[in-house]
Each structure stands twice: as structure tokens, then as C-alpha cells.
Design an enzyme around this catalytic site. Structure first.
Site, PDB file in Angstrom:
ATOM      1  CG  ASP A   1       6.498  -3.171 -20.812  1.00 34.57           C
ATOM      2  OD1 ASP A   1       6.219  -3.416 -21.990  1.00 34.57           O
ATOM      3  OD2 ASP A   1       5.878  -3.804 -19.880  1.00 34.57           O
TER       4      ASP A   1
ATOM      5  CG  ASP B   1       9.281  -3.795 -25.936  1.00 34.40           C
ATOM      6  OD1 ASP B   1       8.981  -4.157 -26.847  1.00 34.40           O
ATOM      7  OD2 ASP B   1       8.740  -3.709 -24.888  1.00 34.40           O
TER       8      ASP B   1
ATOM      9  CG  ASP C   1       5.354  -2.813 -25.929  1.00 35.84           C
ATOM     10  OD1 ASP C   1       4.918  -3.446 -26.934  1.00 35.84           O
ATOM     11  OD2 ASP C   1       5.554  -3.173 -24.530  1.00 35.84           O
TER      12      ASP C   1
ATOM     13  CB  CYS D   1      38.738   7.010 -26.017  1.00 37.12           C
ATOM     14  SG  CYS D   1      39.413   8.534 -25.458  1.00 37.12           S
TER      15      CYS D   1
ATOM     16  CB  CYS E   1      36.238  11.387 -25.789  1.00 40.78           C
ATOM     17  SG  CYS E   1      37.604  11.120 -26.447  1.00 40.78           S
TER      18      CYS E   1
END
Length: 735
Positions: free
Chosen positions: A634, A638, A454, A54, A51
Site C-alpha cells: 500500500d 512498495d 506488506d 508491436c 499488442c
């Protein structure tokens, strides 16, 4: 072969890192420079973290240690990356982590794999199966007791239930016991502590009742409790297990060896042995192993790593190149400016890893609720037990009531609130063609108010198409197709495909040859013919992507191209606008092409000629303004933006590094479901909040009953199971 899509040589390296990253032009101007030695990097495996608390605990334990420059914890990969002074050993780091209650091991980066995550998933599934099988058998015996079995028969069934429940609970509940013990040893509380206490009290009370021929035993409650909690833990694990590090994918693209030119001789060396000023040879088809400047040769480069554009860029002496680019057509001699850890590709991987760690710091709704839940349950159960003991002096009754309070408030419904909805939403989106990869993706996606696309490969197919092919002169198209057969250039393939669709056979061209970076030429009917760049064939370059056909004695003929829209692009943009989101476009393509494309889709906010650091800077600027951004892209260019965005999405056709950096992967060609994903995410968060409300109302009603002594541990277990089932059914109502 193209005009407008060939970008000018950039003014600096495409490194997306901070100011410490050397700029290629600066290095090329100043000559060889010695790079500052990078700090030592140590990696620790942290199998026990689960979590946001942590993450904070481990990072606070590591940060003050002598020699530690920075420490970042990645929750998805369950590891810490520590930037330290050279020579710092892992031993003091491991001791510091152990001191705050977490297991830690030094990790060999060269041996990283997904086997640990797979093993953890198999272990949880195995324990879940054991708990489920045992619960079914114990429930069958309990039905007999509830139906009226008495005396010796009832005692026999209780002892058989004990024989089944004890080993099953001891084995299946180990993940809870280990985490609870680790927390208690270091003076902390977590959700596994009340779980362990509830299971232990249920088993202890049941064994006491069975040994004294009591009417009620609660072995079914203990094993059912274990089963439901393991189900929630496994569902949560599955949502995290599919996410791998995009930084690892980027690192996999780094070239290990290069051909160094020494006195005219070729020598194969490790990239780590190269220094600024060395000369290397990059053959056609090879990937650039370093950042550098072209010294000799002309070619075309696949620069999609930096710009995302699929059309090759012309390369000539003096042009800056970056690690990861692919040399397509001609041999190049490159002067090294940065290699190894100093290269732009390596620093891009570092940037992505940093962004991933930041994104994983997002605290889910369940973690926030759990932070308040655990101490409250302990205090309430203790007060109930002590109160009844002082009131009645009956230790047996006080323990029963304390156990009932622990069981009835046990966080089964709370533990299922998020993973049950996430699983239901993931299934719904999968049927729409989208795969959810991150456990907190839905929560973050629901908060999005801005979507950045994009262009090439995302809103378009990334493949050029001939404009007005039906209006082209059949003879010119046939001759262009004949020349195109001598090249693998995307525009050549588009010309050949257009001619084939029109049923036009290519002309026979003799002495066909490709001139790297310019085009193809040959002989046709005794005349020299060319297909390629405008300047090469004697034409004036235009603003549109184009290839030119030249025949001796004739004016050159222009073939213009456009990038085909991806199916559903217009529907996606319109759907997002209708949902009240701001839509923007950012691309590495040339300004005229991006401007025309944005106007085509009605996007007013657009940016052209953007490098990876430009995209990351734009996202940082929007985040600083309080915007929550969904990045849809893609390409490798990016990747840093995808990892840094509040939420991210990539099509399945994206490169591996972009896909693994994304929270959501679009499985089909149609991009229209992007708008539906946000609608589903908002609905999912509404269901999560409803689930928390159900769990709260259940506790408000059930806890007073348990404290008043009106609920036995068995009734508490049934009520707890009912709340868990209600939460699961509510999750299935997701729209």
C-alpha cells in the site's frame, strides 16, 4: 515517542535504482561530488500499437539508431521512452518508427494527460453505436427478404440496406482499415487485414448481387461483422484505459523549489539549481526536496515513502534523509547530497517506469493465437477461391466462396475470447470489492504461486491501538490523555482515543508544549509531567512500540501499542494457503514487531527492516527461481515492487502511486477477497481457453463447409455471429 519503531539511521540512500545511483552516506563521507549528467530522454506517442508484437517491432527499430542508449515501449500508455545521448533529436526516431508501419509523435512530458486515452475510448464507443444502430436497421430489412420478399421489393430492400451499410461500415470500421493498411504498406500481416478483406468482400459481393437482382445480398453480414469486432475492441480498450502510470504519480511528489541558505540568508530556488554541498531549510510540514544529511535541528520524519511504516521516525544531526520524506515537527537544515534527477525519489520513478514496461511485455493468449491466425486465414481463403475458379471457371461463385471462408473464419469469437471473460470476471470481482485495472491481470494472477504481503496498512490498519486499555490505571490514562492533546503524534491520538472509548476525561495540563522528536510535557498539580520516548522520561527502552508517562517522584508508566489487524487478514492468509500458495511477509518495520506479527498469522517466511530496493531485490530473486509472485502492498515504498511483480494488488487506502502501480485495487477494508481473486482468475483463464476451444471447433466444422461451397456469405455471417454469442455466454458462466 516510540522506542522500537524508530529505525536507526540507514547506511545508504534508499534509492532503488542501479549502481549508478549515488549512495547518500558515500557522498556525505566524500563531500560534494559531481553527478554524471543523465542521458537525454525523448518520449514518443505511439497511438497505433496494440499488442506485444508491436512492442518488439518498435523497440527493434529504435535500438540500433546512433545515439540511442535504450528504448522501452509502454503498451498501456502507448508511448516509447528513449534514453539517448544529449542532443539527439526526435526526428530520426520518428522516421524509424514510421518505416516499420507505426505512427509516432514527439511527446512533451509536461503536457501528459489522460485526454488521448479518453478520446480514443469515446471514438470507439461512437463507432460501436453507429454500427449497432445500422445493424439493427439492416437486419429488419433482411428479415423481410428472408420472409419471402421477391423481385422489385427484394431489390428495393437490398438497395436500402446498401445505402445504410456502406456509410456505416465505412465510418465504423476505420480502426480496422487504418491498422490493416499500415501493416500491408510495410509488408506485414495482422488480424485487421482479414477483417478488412472480409468486410470488403461481403460489401462488394452484395453490391454485385444487388446490381444484378440476385437473390442474396450480405449487407447484414458486413455490418454485423463490424459491430461484433468493435465490441471486442472496445471491451479490450476499457480494461486498459483505467491503468495510469505509477511513475507519473511518483514524479508528482517531487518538490519543485527549496529554501537555500546562503550566508545566513534564505533564498527560494528551483531544486534543479541545487548542487551537492548546498544547505537548505526544510520547515515543519514540508516534504524533503533532495537527498541529504541533517546538519542542524531535531524533528520527526514521516518515512512511509521508504519503509511503509506510519509511525514517525526520530531525526537528528547526522541522519541521512531522502527526497519525498515529510518533516513533521521541527525545522531542519539539510546538506544536499543529490537533487533533481539524481534523487532517490526520481530514480524510484524511473525504476517503476522500467518495471511497467517489462510487465506490459507479457503476451496475452489472444496475441499468441492472433500471430498464427492471420496468415492462415488469407492462405485458406485464397486457395478456396482459386480452387473453385479453376474447377468451375465461375468467378462469381469463386468470390462468393472466398468471401464465405473469410467471413466464417473472421476472428470475432477470437477477438471476444479474452475481453468477454475479462469483463465478466471484472464485474464478479467488483461485486466482491475488487477493481481490475490491467487487461492481462487475470491471466497473470492465475499463474501466481507465491504471495508477498506488506505489513503496515496492508495486513494491518496502519493505526496503533493501546494494548490492554481496560487494565490501565484510569488516573494514569487520564493524565496521559491530557498530555496527548498537545500532540498530533499517532501514539498520542491512540491514547486520547482509548481514553475516550473508556469514558475517561483527560486531565487539565498547563504549560503544555511539544518537544520535537521526544514528546510532550507540561505542569499538573505543580509537578512536571512528560509523555514520550523512554530515554526522555528516564525509562529503559523495551522491544515493543510504546509511549511512557513520567510524573516527578514516580516510576515511569509504560503504555504499549500494537497495530490492529485489517479485517479478513487471517482469512486471506489461510485461504491462500488452502489454495496451495506460498505466503511471505516483507516489511520495513523493526525485527521484533515483524517477528511477532508473522507468528500471529502463522507466516514462517518473513523479512524485516526492508527498504524499497530490498523488496524489489526479493522479487527479482524469486522471479529468477521461476516463482510467479503476487505483491500486496500500500505504500510508496512498495511501488517499485508492485510494478515489478508478476501481479499486484493494493487496498483503496493506499497512496495514489501504489494504487496505480497495481493490477487490482481492493475497494473495501476487508482483505479476505484476495484468495477469491486468485480463484476467480484461475477460473477466468479456464474460460478463456474454453473460448479458444469453441472458436477452434467452430472453425474446424465451419471452414470445410464454406470451402465446399455449402455456406453462403450470409450463412457464414450467421455462423460467425453464433460463435461470438456462444463465446459471450460461456464467459458469463464464470464462477
Amino acid at each position: 515517542m516510540t522506542d522500537s519503531t524508530y529505525p536507526e539511521a540507514p547506511t545508504a540512500s534508499a534509492c532503488p535504482a542501479c549502481d549508478a545511483a549515488p549512495m547518500a552516506r558515500r557522498l556525505a563521507t566524500r563531500g560534494a561530488a559531481i553527478q554524471e549528467a543523465p542521458p537525454g530522454r525523448l518520449m514518443l506517442s505511439l497511438p497505433g500499437i496494440h499488442c506485444a508484437l508491436c512492442i518488439t517491432t518498435v523497440e527493434k527499430a529504435l535500438a540500433p539508431l546512433p545515439g540511442v542508449r535504450s528504448a522501452r515501449v509502454n503498451l498501456t500508455l502507448k508511448r516509447a521512452v528513449v534514453e539517448a545521448d544529449p542532443g539527439l533529436a526526435a526526428a530520426p526516431l520518428i522516421e524509424a518508427v514510421n518505416a516499420v508501419g507505426y505512427e509516432a509523435h514527439e511527446l512533451d512530458a509536461s503536457a501528459l494527460s489522460a485526454t488521448a486515452t479518453d478520446r480514443q475510448g469515446r471514438e470507439l464507443l461512437m463507432r460501436l453505436a453507429v454500427a449497432g444502430f445500422a445493424a439493427m436497421n439492416v437486419m429488419l430489412l433482411s428479415v423481410a427478404v428472408w420472409s419471402g420478399a421477391a423481385d422489385a421489393t427484394r431489390d428495393l430492400f437490398h438497395w436500402i440496406s446498401a445505402a445504410i451499410a456502406f456509410p456505416a461500415v465505412a465510418f465504423a470500421g476505420q480502426p480496422f482499415y487504418r491498422n490493416a493498411w499500415s501493416a500491408l504498406r510495410h509488408g506485414r500481416l495482422n488480424m485487421d487485414v482479414p477483417i478488412t478483406l472480409a468486410i470488403g468482400l461481403a460489401l462488394g459481393t452484395s453490391l454485385y448481387e444487388t446490381a444484378h437482382s440476385g437473390h442474396h445480398a450480405y449487407f447484414d453480414a458486413a455490418i454485423s461483422l463490424t459491430f461484433f469486432l468493435l465490441a471486442g475492441r472496445y471491451l479490450d480498450h476499457r480494461t486498459r484505459a483505467v491503468a495510469r502510470s505509477a511513475a507519473e504519480e511518483l514524479a508528482a511528489l517531487e518538490v519543485a523549489r527549496a529554501i537555500r541558505l546562503t550566508g545566513g540568508a534564505e533564498e527560494l530556488v528551483d531544486v534543479a539549481d541545487l548542487a551537492p554541498g548546498d544547505m537548505i531549510l526544510v520547515r515543519p510540514g514540508g516534504r524533503m526536496p533532495v537527498d541529504g544529511v541533517i546538519a542542524r535541528g531535531t524533528s520527526e520524519l514521516d518515512r512511509s515513502l521508504l519503509t511503509g511504516e506510519t509511525l514517525p521516525a526520530f531525526a537528528e544531526p547526522g541522519q541521512v534523509v531522502s527526497a519525498g520524506e515529510v518533516n513533521l515537527t521541527g525545522p531542519l537544515v539539510v546538506t544536499v547530497t543529490a537533487a533533481g534527477a539524481a534523487s532517490s525519489l526520481h530514480r524510484m520513478a524511473d525504476l517503476v517506469a522500467m518495471a511497467e514496461s517489462t510487465r506490459n511485455r507479457y503476451t496475452s493468449l489472444a496475441d499468441k493465437a492472433a500471430g498464427l491466425y492471420a496468415p492462415g486465414v488469407h492462405i485458406l481463403s485464397l486457395l478456396a477461391g482459386l480452387g473453385w475458379y479453376f474447377y468451375t471457371s465461375d468467378a462469381r461463385l469463386a468470390i462468393n466462396i472466398a468471401a464465405a471462408v473469410l467471413i466464417i473464419t473472421c476472428p470475432c469469437a477470437l477477438g471476444l475470447a479474452v475481453p468477454a471473460v475479462t469483463t465478466a470476471a471484472s464485474g464478479r470481482l467488483f461485486r466482491k470489492g475488487m477493481l481490475i485495472k490491467s487487461g492481462t491481470a487475470l491471466e497473470r494472477l492465475a499463474e501466481v504461486d507465491t504471495v508477498i504481503f506488506d505489513k503496515t496498512g496492508t495486513l494491518t490498519r496502519g493505526l496503533p491501538e493501546l494494548v490492554a486499555a481496560e487494565a490501565a490505571d484510569p488516573g494514569d490514562l487520564a493524565l496521559a490523555a491530557g498530555l496527548a492533546h498537545g500532540s498530533a503524534h499517532p501514539l498520542s491520538r491512540a491514547l486520547a482515543a482509548a481514553a475516550a472509548r473508556a469514558g475517561i476525561a483527560p486531565r487539565e495540563v498547563s504549560e503544555l508544549r511539544e518537544v520535537p522528536g521526544y514528546g510532550t510535557e507540561g505542569q499538573w498539580r505543580g509537578q512536571r509531567v512528560r509523555l514520550g520516548r523512554a530515554a526522555w522520561v528516564g525509562a529503559e527502552a523495551g522491544r515493543q512500540t510504546s509511549a511512557w508517562l513520567a510524573v516527578e517522584g514516580r516510576e515511569p508508566v509504560c503504555f504499549a501499542f500494537t497495530d490492529a489487524l485489517r479485517p479478513g487478514a487471517e482469512a486471506a492468509v489461510n485461504g491462500l494457503r488452502q489454495a496451495g500458495l506460498h505466503v511471505a511477509l516483507i516489511s520495513g518495520d523493526a525485527t521484533p514487531a515483524v517477528e511477532a506479527f508473522a507468528a500471529r498469522l502463522g507466516i514462517d517466511d518473513w523479512t524485516a527492516e526492508a527498504l524499497p530496493e530490498d523488496k524489489a531485490a526479493r522479487l527479482a530473486e524469486l522471479a529468477g527461481d521461476g516463482r510467479r509472485v503476487l505483491m500486496v502492498g500500500d505504500g510508496l515504498n512498495d511501488t517499485a515492487a508492485l510494478a515489478a511483480a508478476h501481479a499486484s494488488l493494493s487496498p483503496a487506502s493506499a497512496l495514489d502511486a501504489a494504487r496505480v502501480a497495481s493490477d487490482i485495487v481492493l475497494l473495501g477494508e476487508d482483505i479476505a477477497p484476495v484468495a477469491a481473486a486468485i480463484t476467480t482468475a484461475r477460473s477466468a483463464v479456464t474460460r478463456i481457453k474454453q473460448n479458444f476451444t469453441i472458436a477452434t471447433v467452430y472453425n474446424v466444422i465451419a471452414v470445410p463447409l464454406a470451402i465446399a461451397g455449402w455456406a453462403t456469405p450470409l450463412a457464414a455471417a450467421l455462423a460467425m455471429s453464433a460463435s461470438s454469442i456462444t463465446v459471450s455466454l460461456n464467459s458469463l458462466r464464470l464462477k
